[in-house]
Each structure stands twice: as structure tokens, then as C-alpha cells.
Design a protein around this motif. Structure first.
Motif, PDB file in Angstrom:
ATOM      1  N   LYS A   1       0.841  -1.209   0.000  1.00 37.24           N
ATOM      2  CA  LYS A   1       0.000   0.000   0.000  1.00 37.24           C
ATOM      3  C   LYS A   1       0.871   1.252   0.000  1.00 37.24           C
ATOM      4  O   LYS A   1       0.427   2.324  -0.383  1.00 37.24           O
ATOM      5  N   GLY A   2       2.036   1.070   0.532  1.00 32.23           N
ATOM      6  CA  GLY A   2       2.942   2.230   0.574  1.00 32.23           C
ATOM      7  C   GLY A   2       3.368   2.531   1.971  1.00 32.23           C
ATOM      8  O   GLY A   2       2.521   2.675   2.851  1.00 32.23           O
ATOM      9  N   ASN A   3       4.651   2.571   2.161  1.00 31.39           N
ATOM     10  CA  ASN A   3       5.137   2.866   3.500  1.00 31.39           C
ATOM     11  C   ASN A   3       4.790   4.289   3.901  1.00 31.39           C
ATOM     12  O   ASN A   3       4.576   4.562   5.073  1.00 31.39           O
TER      13      ASN A   3
ATOM     14  N   ARG B   1       2.101   6.959   3.112  1.00 30.65           N
ATOM     15  CA  ARG B   1       0.834   7.224   2.410  1.00 30.65           C
ATOM     16  C   ARG B   1       0.312   8.616   2.845  1.00 30.65           C
ATOM     17  O   ARG B   1       0.371   8.948   4.019  1.00 30.65           O
TER      18      ARG B   1
ATOM     19  N   SER C   1      -2.867  11.253   2.676  1.00 31.66           N
ATOM     20  CA  SER C   1      -4.310  11.431   2.487  1.00 31.66           C
ATOM     21  C   SER C   1      -4.633  12.906   2.585  1.00 31.66           C
ATOM     22  O   SER C   1      -3.929  13.685   3.228  1.00 31.66           O
TER      23      SER C   1
ATOM     24  N   ASP D   1      -3.222   9.358  -1.774  1.00 28.58           N
ATOM     25  CA  ASP D   1      -3.608   7.948  -1.545  1.00 28.58           C
ATOM     26  C   ASP D   1      -5.093   7.846  -1.240  1.00 28.58           C
ATOM     27  O   ASP D   1      -5.758   6.884  -1.582  1.00 28.58           O
ATOM     28  N   SER D   2      -5.570   8.807  -0.564  1.00 23.88           N
ATOM     29  CA  SER D   2      -7.003   8.817  -0.251  1.00 23.88           C
ATOM     30  C   SER D   2      -7.411  10.261   0.009  1.00 23.88           C
ATOM     31  O   SER D   2      -6.593  11.071   0.419  1.00 23.88           O
TER      32      SER D   2
ATOM     33  N   ASP E   1      -8.122   4.531   7.812  1.00 22.38           N
ATOM     34  CA  ASP E   1      -6.889   4.456   7.040  1.00 22.38           C
ATOM     35  C   ASP E   1      -5.656   4.305   7.930  1.00 22.38           C
ATOM     36  O   ASP E   1      -4.636   3.734   7.529  1.00 22.38           O
TER      37      ASP E   1
END
Ligand SMILES: Nc1ncnc2c1ncn2[C@@H]1O[C@H](COP(=O)(O)OP(=O)(O)OP(=O)(O)O)[C@@H](O)[C@H]1O
Length: 745
Positions: free
Chosen positions: A526-528, A530, A532, A576-577, A591
Motif C-alpha cells: 500500500k505504501g510505506n 501514504r 491522504s 492515496d485517499s 486508514d
């Protein structure tokens, strides 16, 4: 048994049982009665050993015969009659006692088979002629006459001594010579006659006894000594004539019989005048037997010879008295001469002085011849009578002997029965006492039995209770055993479960590790890092001025943020979000929630908010009490996972709060970290690659969510706050909440 050793010769007298002393006189003359010759005269006084047998005059002692005392408590129950020794001397019959020397009252005795022996007989009883009573003294009336009687056999006058003594004194003339036989130096007087010491004897021994000493009668002295053996007396100095000889006998040796131990003959002038005399059979022991008036014809040449010859055993005599026959007179002298002439063969006629005298002598001679013929005839008749009396006497004597033996057996049997009855009486007495003791013991035992019965009842009740208790105990034991078994099984299952749990734990740990690796790989995928984007809604001021949101959220679903420009081209930002203003705190936390797991898995995680002042960083991270932000929710998730893993891991959590304000680090948990107070200067140092540490920073140990949140709130309140144009409550600093987690198994 008396055993007398006389110069190497042993004389055994099994019948000397009386308690007498016996003197054995041994004469100088040759004495070959038993084939021995004595050269030296001696007198030996021998005490006869006391026999174990019962003495005649001794009262029979039942206990001594039984061997135990009848009065003794040691009772012996006789199964049979006691054994009484048969020694022939068990008791002296009364009739014999009555015939003691000098007893003038005892004139005769009787033996009655149906009345027993009482020793005395009255004339009335004689007159009644009780059968089979024998009055022995009446058998020989002829012996009391002065006629010459030759006793052919045991025709003995058993008349009592006193009576004989009276006759002796009345009928006889003065004795010419009287000898105390056996009493060598003792002169005694008996029946008024002076008996000199023993002399004129040839052969024989001397016997003495002291048995009569207790009688106290002087007449008995004649019978305390006797001459025994084959002996004879020779009186050579007597004048020719007719003499009467009295012989005194007494059995002082065979005092306990039985009859037949001593039988002997007596010869006078070598003519047997007494044949088969048994003194003991006639009168018993220690009883005088006097044979008076034995005729003896003495001539000038030979003197008087009296010889005793034994038939069985040795003869015995206690005294001899020789008297002239005062009744014989001249005729007797002529008869003696004629007799001598006949014996010597002298047939010379009697010389007569003149004719008248011759006729007178012839007349007298004829008279004497007739008298002699009459006497001879009378003598023949008397002999016949005597013979018939002797036969009758023998028969009666035999009957008496048999009766006497039977009586003694009966007496012995009676004694045994008496003893037996006595022992039975004592046995019964003992049995009665024993029975009394048994009854007493029975009463005691009955009382004890009652007590035991009560105790038994009590014990039975206790036993029943104990049985119930035992049943309960058994049931309980069964239950305990089943419980123990169940526990054992459970323990076994537990051990199995623990084993299984351990295995599962290992598997779980392996799974967890695998999951952690996979989880973090997912997070890595998912990504170290991230990023949002959250857009806050318009505040009141912005609304008041008519502002509107310049973000196009239609394409925000794909992570693209389009900023609409007022006539300017749109700008697109990639995240990412993206969270719209309508997104609440929970949706934002979704998240970041997985980072809590990563922290407990040992990874370092950092969540921070970046943005302009007033854009909602503080609201997103901390939130309000009604709408908790990411910090609070992350801590909640952290403690929830810790609780889930508490069986597997142990965690220790500590928190620190620091502020970076004006390029300075300030520990917000220090009390001095108050606004306006100089704070301790802290520095950030890199301890490892990618890891930084602030030495001296306060790390507060917390164990629960509430403690952790309270500490974080304390630090947040200590922040340096101010206001900006865009934010009335702007924090104007960077606040860092550090949560350190140490985990282990
Ligand atoms: N998503 C939101 N929903 C409702 N109100 C919000 C939201 N975001 C922020 N606000 C409000 O906006 C105002 C400013 O927010 P906040 O203080 O969080 O901004 P800031 O970025 O922390 O400012 P500064 O950097 O100056 O501290 C606050 O009154 C807050 O209540």
C-alpha cells in the motif's frame, strides 16, 4: 524287717514287727539248731526296727493311710477305695486286748460269725448256745483236773491265766524248782511262785521283749524273756517220785503271726507230752499260755528231762515249774516203782515182812489195781472224748480261722470303705465349695455379660453409624476417586491442551509472524508513506462571506483532487485517499488503524498532519470529546490489540509529549514546561539508522487507555498557543505524541 547279724550269720525275721527289744543270748554250749556252733557266750540286745506297718494298738489314721490330710483343702477325689496295706497287723481284735496279762475279768472269749468278736462272753450267752459261737475254754474241762493227761496234739487249755493261776496255787503243792527261762539272772515271782534265774538248760538262745513293760503288772515279768531254739532242761537232783510240770509259754517274737510260724513238740522223760503246739495260734502274741500238771515220773537214776523240739521253727518257753504231785501218795510211789520195774525188766517180787502185812499189802495192791484199772478206763474214755473234742476243736478252729480271716478282710474292706466314704465326704464338701465358687463366678459372669451386652448394643449402634459413615465415606471416596480421575483426565487433557496450546502457540506465533510479514508486506504494497487529503467544511466566517468549496469531489474517489479555479485551469492533485468534508473522524481513522497493529508487531510508525493554519490538523489528530481524533482512536486500537494478545505477549507502554516551537524542543510533561518558564533544552539525536531519540525526555509509564490519554491531554494543554488570522486558537507549534511500546513473550 529286723535283720540281726550274729557273728557273720544273718538272721532275718520278717515277722518281728513289734516295738520290742530282743536280746539274743548266745550260750557257751554248742548250739547246732541251725547248723552253727557258738563258742562264746554273749548277750546282744537288738532293737527291732520300727515297721512301716500299722502297729496293733495304734489308732488307724485315715489321712496317714490316704497319704494326705482329710482336713486339707487339697481335696483328692478317690476314684476307688483307698488301698490299705495288708500286713496282718492292722488292728488288734478286742478279744485279744482283753486277754492281756493279769486281766482277771477276761475269763474267756468268743468268736461269732454273725456278731463278730467282742472278747467277753457271759454265762447267759453260753446258755443260749448261740451258733456258731465257740467258747474255747469250755472245750477242755478235763484239763483242769489233776489227772495225768497226755496231750497228743494241739489240745491246749486256753483258759485265762488268772483262772489257771488260781488252780496253780490251789491244786499244786510247793514247787520243787521254778525256772524263769531266758532270764539268766532274773528271779521273778509269778502266781506266788518264785521263779529263779534260768539254769539247767542245754542249748537254745535267749530272747527278751520290753513290750509288756507298760502293763505295770509284775506277773508279766516271767514272759519278758524266753528260751528259743532246740533246747532241753535236765533236773538231775530231784528225788524219785511223781511230779507235775507247769510249762509257761508266750509268743514274744512272732508277735504278728500268722499262725504256723512256730510249731513244736515237748518231751518229758523222752515221752512226747505236747505235740504240734502253736502258741500264737492258740492265744496270740504276748499272751500267757500255761500248760499245767504235766505228769513226770522221776527215778533215782535219770532225774527229770524236759526237751523241746521244733516241728516248724524253733520252740520257745518262758518258764518251767516242777512240783511234787501231792495227790499221788504212796500208791503212786508203788506205781512208780512198778513202772520202773516194768521199764527196767525187774520182776523181783516185793518182799513182805509178815503174812498179815502181806495180805494187807495185797489187798491194798488189788485196790490200787482196781483203782488203776478204773482210772485207766476213765483215761481211755477221756482220751476218746478228748479225741472227739480235738476233732471238733480242729474243725471249730478251722472255722474260726476262716471266720477270722473273713472278718479281717471285712474289717479291711470296711476300713477301705470308710476311708473311701470319708474321702467322698471331703470330696463332696470340696465340690460344694467349688460349686459355691462356681455360682459366685457365674453371678459375676452374668453381671459382666449384661454389661458386655449393653456395651455390645452400644457398639452395635456405633458400628451401624460407622457403617453409614463408612458408606458415605465410600461414596465420598468413590466420588473423590472419580473426581481425582476426572481431574487426572482433565489434567491430562489440560496437559494435552497445553501441549496442543504450545503447539498452537508456536503455530500461532509462526502464523502471527507470517501474518505480520504478510501484513506489513501489504502495508508496504500500500505504501510505506501514504498521504491522504482531508477537506474541512466551511466555517461560519467563510459561509458568512459567501465562500464555497473549490474542490471537485466527484473525482476524489480515484484519489484525484481537482481544484476548481475561478476561471483558471483546474489543478489536479494525486493522494492515496481523499476525505470530503462529510467524512467523520471514524472514516479518517480507518486508514490509520492498521498502523496500530504494525506498532505492536515491532514497526516504527509515524502519523502526522500537515497543512495551513486553521485547516483542521489538530481537529483530525486530537478531535473533540464528542469526536475523537486519530491519536485517541489509535491508542484505543493499540490497547485492544494488546488485550487480544495478552496470552501471547506482554507489552509495556510509555508515552512522551514534546513540542517543537521556534525551532526548540520542549518536554510538555515537565511541570516547568509552562508558558514563560525557561524550559530544559532538548536535542534530537540519531541513535541508529532511521531511529532518533531525545535524551532526557520524560517517558510516562501507562497501563491503560485512560492513563495514556490523560498524560497526552496533560501535554497538549501545555502547548504554546496563540491566534492567527486564520485560526482563532492556532497552536503555532508542532506537537509530537510519542508512544513507545516494548513487547515480549
Ligand atoms: N473537518 C472539519 N469539520 C468541521 N470543522 C472543522 C474541520 N476542520 C477544521 N474545522 C474547524 O476549523 C477550525 C480550525 O481548525 P484547526 O484549529 O484544527 O486548524 P489548524 O490547522 O490546526 O490551525 P493552526 O495551524 O493554526 O493550529 C477549527 O475551529 C475547527 O473546529
Amino acid at each position: 524287717m529286723a535283720e540281726i547279724d550274729l557273728r557273720g550269720k544273718t538272721i532275718k525275721d520278717s515277722f518281728c514287727r513289734d516295738q520290742c527289744f530282743e536280746e539274743v543270748g548266745i550260750e557257751d554250749e554248742a548250739f547246732d539248731n541251725e547248723g552253727f556252733s557258738w563258742r562264746k557266750k554273749s548277750l546282744k540286745k537288738v532293737r527291732i526296727e520300727e515297721s512301716n506297718d500299722i502297729l496293733p494298738n495304734e489308732t488307724m489314721n485315715g489321712p496317714s493311710m490316704l497319704g494326705f490330710s482329710l482336713t486339707s483343702p487339697d481335696l483328692v477325689i478317690c476314684a476307688d477305695s483307698p488301698v490299705i496295706p495288708h500286713n496282718g497287723t492292722a488292728e488288734t481284735p478286742d478279744f485279744i486286748k482283753n486277754l492281756k496279762c493279769g486281766n482277771a475279768m477276761a475269763s474267756s472269749f468268743k468268736i461269732s460269725l454273725d456278731k463278730g468278736i467282742d472278747g467277753m462272753i457271759s454265762e447267759e450267752e453260753i446258755a443260749r448256745d448261740e451258733t456258731p459261737v465257740t467258747k474255747i475254754s469250755a472245750l477242755f474241762p478235763e484239763l483242769q483236773t489233776s489227772k495225768q493227761i497226755r496231750i497228743s496234739r494241739a489240745s491246749i487249755d486256753l483258759a485265762e491265766s488268772s483262772r489257771t493261776t488260781d488252780k496253780f496255787q490251789n491244786d499244786l503243792g510247793l514247787p520243787v524248782i521254778s525256772i524263769n527261762s531266758g532270764g539268766r539272772d532274773e528271779a521273778v515271782i509269778y502266781g506266788g511262785i518264785d521263779f529263779k534265774g534260768d539254769s539247767y538248760f542245754v542249748g537254745g538262745n535267749v530272747m527278751r521283749t520290753e513290750a509288756w513293760a507298760s502293763e505295770g503288772e509284775g506277773d508279766c515279768a516271767l514272759y519278758r524273756s524266753a528260751r528259743v531254739g532246740n533246747f532241753s532242761y535236765k533236773f538231775e537232783s530231784l528225788e524219785p517220785g511223781i511230779y507235775n510240770v507247769d510249762l509257761h509259754f508266750a509268743e514274744i517274737i512272732f508277735t504278728h503271726g500268722p499262725p504256723g510260724m512256730r510249731v513244736f513238740d515237748v518231751f518229758i522223760q523222752e515221752e512226747k507230752v505236747i505235740s504240734g503246739l502253736d502258741v500264737y495260734a492258740q492265744v496270740g502274741s504276748h499272751k500267757p499260755l500255761i500248760l499245767p500238771d504235766l505228769k513226770a515220773f522221776v527215778n533215782e537214776k535219770n532225774g527229770l528231762s524236759i526237751r523241746f523240739e521244733g516241728v516248724i521253727g524253733s520252740p520257745i518257753v518262758c518258764g518251767i515249774s516242777v512240783k511234787r504231785d501231792s495227790q499221788a501218795g504212796f500208791g503212786s510211789m508203788e506205781f512208780l516203782k512198778e513202772k520202773e520195774s516194768a521199764q527196767m525188766g525187774d520182776h523181783e517180787p516185793i518182799e513182805v515182812a509178815n503174812g498179815s502185812t502181806k495180805f494187807a499189802v495185797e489187798g491194798e495192791l488189788e485196790k490200787l489195781q482196781r483203782n488203776y484199772e478204773l482210772q485207766h478206763k476213765e483215761l481211755m474214755e477221756t482220751k476218746k472224748v478228748l479225741e472227739s473234742v480235738r476233732r471238733e476243736h480242729d474243725m471249730k478252729n478251722k472255722e474260726c480261722q476262716e471266720a477270722w480271716m473273713s472278718l479281717r478282710e471285712l474289717q479291711n474292706e470296711l476300713m477301705r470303705k470308710s476311708m473311701h466314704v470319708g474321702s467322698l465326704a471331703y470330696a463332696i464338701e470340696g465340690q460344694v465349695k467349688e460349686k459355691s465358687r462356681w455360682f459366685s463366678s457365674l453371678r459375676d459372669l452374668s453381671r459382666k455379660f449384661k454389661l458386655l451386652k449393653l456395651e455390645h448394643s452400644k457398639l452395635s449402634n456405633e458400628a451401624s453409624e460407622w457403617n453409614k459413615g463408612l458408606a458415605d465415606m465410600t461414596e465420598m471416596a468413590t466420588y473423590i476417586q472419580s473426581t481425582i480421575n476426572h481431574k487426572v483426565e482433565l489434567e491430562k487433557e489440560k496437559m494435552d491442551l497445553e501441549k496442543e496450546h504450545s503447539e498452537l502457540k508456536l503455530k500461532f506465533i509462526e502464523g502471527a509472524n507470517e501474518r505480520k510479514e504478510l501484513y506489513n508486506k501489504v502495508l508496504e504494497l500500500k505504501g510505506n508513506i501514504r498521504v491522504s487529503c482531508r477537506c474541512r467544511p466551511l466555517n461560519y466566517e467563510e459561509i458568512a462571506v459567501g465562500a464555497s468549496i473549490a474542490i471537485d469531489f466527484e473525482s476524489a474517489k480515484d484519489g484525484e483532487l481537482i481544484v476548481k479555479g475561478n476561471g483558471a485551469p483546474k489543478k489536479v492533485f494525486k493522494f492515496d485517499s481523499i476525505f470530503s468534508p462529510q467524512a467523520n473522524q471514524a472514516e479518517v481513522f480507518e486508514d490509520t488503524a492498521p498502523f496500530a497493529t504494525s506498532v505492536l508487531d515491532g514497526y516504527n510508525v509515524c502519523i502526522f498532519a500537515y497543512g495551513q493554519t486553521g485547516t483542521g490538523k489538530t481537529f483530525t489528530m486530537e478531535g473533540t470529546e464528542e469526536a475523537r481524533g486519530v491519536n485517541y482512536r489509535t491508542l484505543e486500537e493499540l490497547f485492544r490489540i494488546m488485550k487480544d494478545r495478552e496470552q501471547l505477549y506482554r507489552y509495556e507502554i510509555s508515552v512522551s509529549v514534546l513540542e517543537v516551537y521556534n525551532e526548540q524542543i520542549r518536554d510538555l510533561l515537565l511541570p516547568t514546561s509552562q508558558p514563560g518558564v525557561a524550559a530544559k533544552r532538548l536535542e534530537i539525536r540519531q541513535v541508529a539508522e532511521g531511529t532518533h531519540h531525545v535524551p532526557g525526555l520524560v517517558e510516562a509509564r501507562v497501563s491503560s487507555m485512560s492513563e495514556a490519554w490523560e498524560v497526552l491531554q496533560t501535554g497538549s494543554n501545555a502547548r504554546a498557543v496563540g491566534s492567527t488570522n486564520a485560526n482563532e486558537h492556532s497552536s503555532r507549534s508542532h506537537c509530537i505524541h510519542c508512544v513507545m511500546v516494548k513487547g515480549g513473550i
